[in-house]
Scaffold this motif. Structure first.
Motif: not given
Length: 236
Positions: A55-71
Motif C-alpha cells: 500500500e505504501f510502496g515500501t518494504s516490510r522493514t519500515p512497516v514492522r518498525e511502525a508496528c513496533l511504535t504502535l506497540a
C-alpha cells in the motif's frame, strides 16, 4: 514544521502535510494509528505487513518498525509467531484521551486569550471563514480545522504546553469529521464562541468552550467505537 507546531484538532501533522518529509515508517504508523483509533481496525484484527508495505510502496522493514511504535503506544501486539495483532482502544480509553486533550487545550485557550495578538487573531478568523466555506461546499475541513486549533495553541506562548498537546493528540483520530459530519455545525458554532472569547480576552470562557468542544467529540467517538466492537464480535 517543528514538533511544537503539532497539535489538535487534527493532531500531529495532517495526513497530506509535507509528505516528502515523512519516512515510510512515519507514514505507516500515522495511517495505521488512525485506523485503529477510528475503529477501522478492531481488536483481534491482524495487520498484514506485506499488504501494508504494498500500500505504501515500501518494504516490510519500515512497516514492522511502525508496528513496533504502535506497540509502544499500546495499540498493537507484536509477536514472533503470531505477527501483529490489534489491541485497539476501549470507549473508556477514548474518553480518557479526550479528557487529557480537553484539559490541555483548555489551558492553551485560556492562556491564548491573554496573549493572542491582532495578527494571530486575524489568522484564526480567516481560518474559521475558510472552514465555513469548505463545510458549506461539502469539502474536507480536517486540515483547516487542524490549522485553526494549531494557531490558537501557538498563541498560548508555551512551547512546553504545545509539545504536550502534540504527544496527547496522537491518540485522537485525525479524520474525526469524516466519521461524524453531523458534528460540523455544532463545532463551527463553538468556534464562533471561542473566537469571541479570545477577542475579549476572556480566558475562563475560552477554556470552558474548548473543554466543551472536546466533551461532545469524546461522547460521539466512544459510542461509535463501542458499536464497532459489538458489530465485530457479532460477525466474528
Amino acid at each position: 514544521m517543528t514538533d511544537v507546531d503539532k497539535g489538535p484538532w487534527t493532531v500531529g501533522e495532517p495526513l497530506e502535510a509535507v509528505p516528502e518529509k515523512k519516512t515510510g515508517r512515519e507514514r505507516a504508523a500515522e495511517v495505521l494509528r488512525h485506523r485503529i483509533l477510528s475503529g477501522d481496525l478492531s481488536p483481534g484484527d491482524r495487520i498484514d505487513l506485506d499488504a501494508v508495505a504494498a500500500e505504501f510502496g515500501t518494504s516490510r522493514t519500515p512497516v514492522r518498525e511502525a508496528c513496533l511504535t504502535l506497540a509502544q503506544e499500546g495499540l498493537v501486539r507484536v509477536a514472533q509467531r503470531s505477527g501483529v495483532t490489534v489491541i485497539g482502544v476501549s470507549p473508556d480509553t477514548i474518553v480518557e484521551n479526550f479528557a487529557l486533550m480537553a484539559a490541555l487545550s483548555g489551558v492553551a485557550a485560556q492562556w491564548a486569550a491573554g496573549k493572542i495578538d491582532e495578527r494571530q487573531l486575524l489568522r484564526v478568523r480567516e481560518l474559521h471563514r475558510e472552514i465555513r466555506v469548505a463545510a458549506a461546499a461539502g469539502d474536507d475541513i480536517a486540515t483547516l480545522n487542524w490549522l485553526f486549533h494549531r494557531e490558537i495553541n501557538k498563541s498560548c506562548g508555551s512551547l512546553r504546553l504545545q509539545s504536550m498537546l502534540g504527544d496527547a493528540g496522537r491518540m485522537i483520530p485525525q479524520r474525526y469529521f469524516e466519521l461524524f459530519p453531523e458534528r460540523v455545525p455544532c463545532s463551527l458554532d463553538e468556534h464562533d464562541a471561542l473566537i469571541g472569547a479570545l477577542a475579549r480576552g476572556d480566558g475562563a470562557e475560552a477554556r470552558r468552550i474548548t473543554e466543551q468542544h472536546f466533551a461532545g467529540a469524546s461522547q460521539m467517538l466512544s459510542t461509535y467505537i463501542a458499536q464497532a466492537a459489538r458489530n465485530s464480535a457479532a460477525t466474528g
